[in-house]
Design a protein around this motif. Sequence first.
Motif, PDB file in Angstrom:
ATOM      1  N   ARG A  59     -65.575 -45.471 -72.104  1.00  0.00           N
ATOM      2  CA  ARG A  59     -65.412 -45.256 -70.659  1.00  0.00           C
ATOM      3  C   ARG A  59     -66.443 -46.006 -69.827  1.00  0.00           C
ATOM      4  N   THR A  60     -67.586 -46.332 -70.401  1.00  0.00           N
ATOM      5  CA  THR A  60     -68.610 -47.020 -69.633  1.00  0.00           C
ATOM      6  C   THR A  60     -69.395 -47.953 -70.542  1.00  0.00           C
TER       7      THR A  60
ATOM      8  N   PRO B 108     -70.217 -31.805 -59.144  1.00  0.00           N
ATOM      9  CA  PRO B 108     -70.454 -32.007 -60.576  1.00  0.00           C
ATOM     10  C   PRO B 108     -69.316 -31.390 -61.378  1.00  0.00           C
ATOM     11  N   HIS B 109     -68.997 -32.013 -62.497  1.00  0.00           N
ATOM     12  CA  HIS B 109     -67.912 -31.548 -63.362  1.00  0.00           C
ATOM     13  C   HIS B 109     -68.487 -30.510 -64.331  1.00  0.00           C
ATOM     14  N   LYS B 110     -68.105 -29.262 -64.142  1.00  0.00           N
ATOM     15  CA  LYS B 110     -68.690 -28.196 -64.969  1.00  0.00           C
ATOM     16  C   LYS B 110     -68.481 -28.407 -66.469  1.00  0.00           C
ATOM     17  N   PRO B 111     -67.264 -28.787 -66.911  1.00  0.00           N
ATOM     18  CA  PRO B 111     -67.074 -28.978 -68.365  1.00  0.00           C
ATOM     19  C   PRO B 111     -67.925 -30.117 -68.942  1.00  0.00           C
ATOM     20  N   PHE B 112     -68.511 -30.925 -68.075  1.00  0.00           N
ATOM     21  CA  PHE B 112     -69.461 -31.924 -68.561  1.00  0.00           C
ATOM     22  C   PHE B 112     -70.834 -31.262 -68.728  1.00  0.00           C
ATOM     23  N   PHE B 113     -71.297 -30.597 -67.690  1.00  0.00           N
ATOM     24  CA  PHE B 113     -72.676 -30.110 -67.701  1.00  0.00           C
ATOM     25  C   PHE B 113     -72.889 -28.833 -68.511  1.00  0.00           C
ATOM     26  N   PHE B 114     -71.927 -27.905 -68.461  1.00  0.00           N
ATOM     27  CA  PHE B 114     -72.208 -26.599 -69.076  1.00  0.00           C
ATOM     28  C   PHE B 114     -72.457 -26.678 -70.586  1.00  0.00           C
ATOM     29  N   PRO B 115     -71.669 -27.414 -71.353  1.00  0.00           N
ATOM     30  CA  PRO B 115     -71.991 -27.515 -72.787  1.00  0.00           C
ATOM     31  C   PRO B 115     -73.348 -28.183 -73.034  1.00  0.00           C
ATOM     32  N   LEU B 116     -73.706 -29.116 -72.162  1.00  0.00           N
ATOM     33  CA  LEU B 116     -75.001 -29.784 -72.331  1.00  0.00           C
ATOM     34  C   LEU B 116     -76.152 -28.833 -71.995  1.00  0.00           C
ATOM     35  N   PHE B 117     -75.948 -28.003 -70.982  1.00  0.00           N
ATOM     36  CA  PHE B 117     -76.979 -27.018 -70.629  1.00  0.00           C
ATOM     37  C   PHE B 117     -77.132 -25.975 -71.740  1.00  0.00           C
TER      38      PHE B 117
ATOM     39  N   LEU C  56     -68.312 -39.994 -65.232  1.00  0.00           N
ATOM     40  CA  LEU C  56     -67.921 -38.997 -66.226  1.00  0.00           C
ATOM     41  C   LEU C  56     -68.392 -37.601 -65.839  1.00  0.00           C
ATOM     42  N   ALA C  57     -69.434 -37.545 -65.031  1.00  0.00           N
ATOM     43  CA  ALA C  57     -70.100 -36.264 -64.766  1.00  0.00           C
ATOM     44  C   ALA C  57     -69.779 -35.689 -63.395  1.00  0.00           C
ATOM     45  N   ILE C  58     -69.261 -36.516 -62.511  1.00  0.00           N
ATOM     46  CA  ILE C  58     -69.033 -36.081 -61.130  1.00  0.00           C
ATOM     47  C   ILE C  58     -67.561 -36.288 -60.777  1.00  0.00           C
ATOM     48  N   ASN C  59     -66.978 -35.308 -60.114  1.00  0.00           N
ATOM     49  CA  ASN C  59     -65.638 -35.513 -59.542  1.00  0.00           C
ATOM     50  C   ASN C  59     -65.838 -36.188 -58.198  1.00  0.00           C
ATOM     51  N   MET C  60     -65.661 -37.488 -58.202  1.00  0.00           N
ATOM     52  CA  MET C  60     -66.094 -38.280 -57.060  1.00  0.00           C
ATOM     53  C   MET C  60     -65.343 -37.931 -55.773  1.00  0.00           C
ATOM     54  N   ALA C  61     -64.078 -37.593 -55.887  1.00  0.00           N
ATOM     55  CA  ALA C  61     -63.273 -37.344 -54.683  1.00  0.00           C
ATOM     56  C   ALA C  61     -63.846 -36.173 -53.888  1.00  0.00           C
ATOM     57  N   VAL C  62     -64.339 -35.151 -54.579  1.00  0.00           N
ATOM     58  CA  VAL C  62     -64.876 -33.986 -53.869  1.00  0.00           C
ATOM     59  C   VAL C  62     -66.401 -33.951 -53.914  1.00  0.00           C
ATOM     60  N   GLY C  63     -66.997 -34.891 -54.631  1.00  0.00           N
ATOM     61  CA  GLY C  63     -68.455 -34.956 -54.693  1.00  0.00           C
ATOM     62  C   GLY C  63     -69.078 -33.767 -55.395  1.00  0.00           C
TER      63      GLY C  63
ATOM     64  N   GLU D 199     -67.957 -33.676 -79.040  1.00  0.00           N
ATOM     65  CA  GLU D 199     -66.768 -32.844 -79.276  1.00  0.00           C
ATOM     66  C   GLU D 199     -66.656 -31.684 -78.293  1.00  0.00           C
ATOM     67  N   VAL D 200     -67.746 -31.370 -77.614  1.00  0.00           N
ATOM     68  CA  VAL D 200     -67.698 -30.210 -76.704  1.00  0.00           C
ATOM     69  C   VAL D 200     -67.802 -30.580 -75.228  1.00  0.00           C
ATOM     70  N   VAL D 201     -68.331 -31.759 -74.945  1.00  0.00           N
ATOM     71  CA  VAL D 201     -68.506 -32.149 -73.546  1.00  0.00           C
ATOM     72  C   VAL D 201     -67.232 -32.818 -73.042  1.00  0.00           C
ATOM     73  N   GLU D 202     -66.762 -32.376 -71.873  1.00  0.00           N
ATOM     74  CA  GLU D 202     -65.565 -33.007 -71.296  1.00  0.00           C
ATOM     75  C   GLU D 202     -65.945 -33.846 -70.086  1.00  0.00           C
ATOM     76  N   PHE D 203     -65.125 -34.840 -69.822  1.00  0.00           N
ATOM     77  CA  PHE D 203     -65.456 -35.785 -68.757  1.00  0.00           C
ATOM     78  C   PHE D 203     -64.613 -35.549 -67.509  1.00  0.00           C
ATOM     79  N   ALA D 204     -65.209 -35.856 -66.378  1.00  0.00           N
ATOM     80  CA  ALA D 204     -64.463 -35.837 -65.115  1.00  0.00           C
ATOM     81  C   ALA D 204     -63.427 -36.960 -65.153  1.00  0.00           C
ATOM     82  N   GLU D 205     -62.277 -36.692 -64.539  1.00  0.00           N
ATOM     83  CA  GLU D 205     -61.245 -37.725 -64.464  1.00  0.00           C
ATOM     84  C   GLU D 205     -61.323 -38.373 -63.085  1.00  0.00           C
ATOM     85  N   ASN D 206     -61.979 -39.500 -63.014  1.00  0.00           N
ATOM     86  CA  ASN D 206     -62.039 -40.211 -61.741  1.00  0.00           C
ATOM     87  C   ASN D 206     -61.147 -41.431 -61.819  1.00  0.00           C
ATOM     88  N   PRO D 207     -60.498 -41.789 -60.698  1.00  0.00           N
ATOM     89  CA  PRO D 207     -59.682 -42.991 -60.736  1.00  0.00           C
ATOM     90  C   PRO D 207     -60.562 -44.230 -60.967  1.00  0.00           C
TER      91      PRO D 207
END
Lengths: 224, 260
Positions: free
Chosen positions: B246-247, B209-218, B200-207, A9-17
């Motif tokens: 998603r995977t 890490p996606h902060k809203p993925f990692f920060f809540p986990l940290f 889910l964790a990486i913004n691949m286009a810019v290479g 509920e708190v972790v958000e995912f990157a939006e990759n194509p």
Amino acid sequence: MSDTLRLDEVVEFAENPEPRCPCVLLLDTSGSMQGTAINALNEGLQTFKEELVKNSLAARRVEVAIVTFDSSVNIVQDFVTADLFSPPTLSAQGLTTMGAGIHKALDLITERKNLYRANGVAYYRPWIFMITDGEPQGEFEDVVEQASLRLQADEASKRVAFFTVGVENANMMRLGQIGVRSPLKLQGLNFVEMFVWLSASMSAVSQSKVDDQVALPPIGWGTV
Amino acid sequence: MSTTLKQMVHWRVVAASVCGTSHVKNEQLCQDAHNWQVLPDNILVAAVADGAGSAKLGKVGSMIATTAAVESVQKHEISRRALSSDDFVRSLLTNAMVAAKKAVEEEAEATSSSYDDLATTLIVMVATPEGVAVAQIGDGVAVARDYQGNLLALTMPDSGEYINETTFLTSFDSIDNAQLRLWRQPIVNVGVLTDGLQMLAINMAVGAPHKPFFFPLFEFVANIDDKSVAKEQLVKFLRSERITQRTDDDLTLVLAALHE
């Protein structure tokens, strides 16, 4: 820490194509395809679309383009994801400028890859699927030879996987000299079954994991 | 001042590997594995590996590789002082990869398998409060966060041109081609994951890490009270519908936080 915390509920995912799985259909629309052959091919294209969209991942990942060759080469459909693909109704007339068609298909793939890279889109090895009932005709021999050399270099460096399907009176020996893989001979005008197979194969590729040996479905519609 | 502070901090770690839904469907074993140890002097060593889907013994390969890599670092009886030498860090990580490769090859020979049957990726990380070093062969990502909140991808997925290809520990030139990265910066968090979570964790286009993925986990790992509860929560997260939509791949996540 509370054990009721729900990380999902708190972790958000990157939006990759979505990763893309490009497939060019390189189709012979020369005069000899007129009549039942072109009708069967058109029916096959409908099936291709229907089968691809049955698989939700394939519908979003497989990108279809159609290049036809007769007296000229035409991009009938530029790359589009399967869910947005609207199969054309092709008609047949004229000569068989296959060499120019192969060049155009390889050009399209190169451009597409550049676009993927520029946009950070991951992709699978592109396929070109050529269907013909003849052999090169109506163009200079060196155009065909250049196309063949380019194709063989691209196959060797894994830039593309090129498949050839021969229909009825196709010159299988000549086709075998142009591509790297042995051409397949379509049984009768069994395009529907062939496109069901192609859809299943593209679906398998588009969901393959790192270094999976992609097992393609058995070919029931033709012979090597 | 910083000396006293740093003596009081310690690593909190939570890690899990779960089987992807596609493997569950095909009744395959989870081919991911992880291993970690907190060594004396606040040195964290962690390894993750993803056995190749096409390898018959991918699970065995990834387990052996991670265990051997962590043991190799452990055996060196390193100190943070020794880690201040870049050359030492490089040889430490190289030795860990060599040890992992050797262990996998020995297993292949013992079981009359080919090296390809045990093909696996490998990421080895050594982290201290003053910095972090990573070696990576193949897919996956290692990240670190500093005190200022900068989040850095230490490595990037090495997946060749096509998304369904990568390099493996068992390839003959894998160690020569490994990514090696050293970041000397006071850090608070590190994370390592296998390719199942990459998108889910990486913004691949810019290479990045996606902060809203990692920060809540940290945040989560920094506040762990009960290790087994935390692990359960992480497993639950990795199996949650939001992720499995998603995977369908195996998933591994190692998270660590320096806690005062």
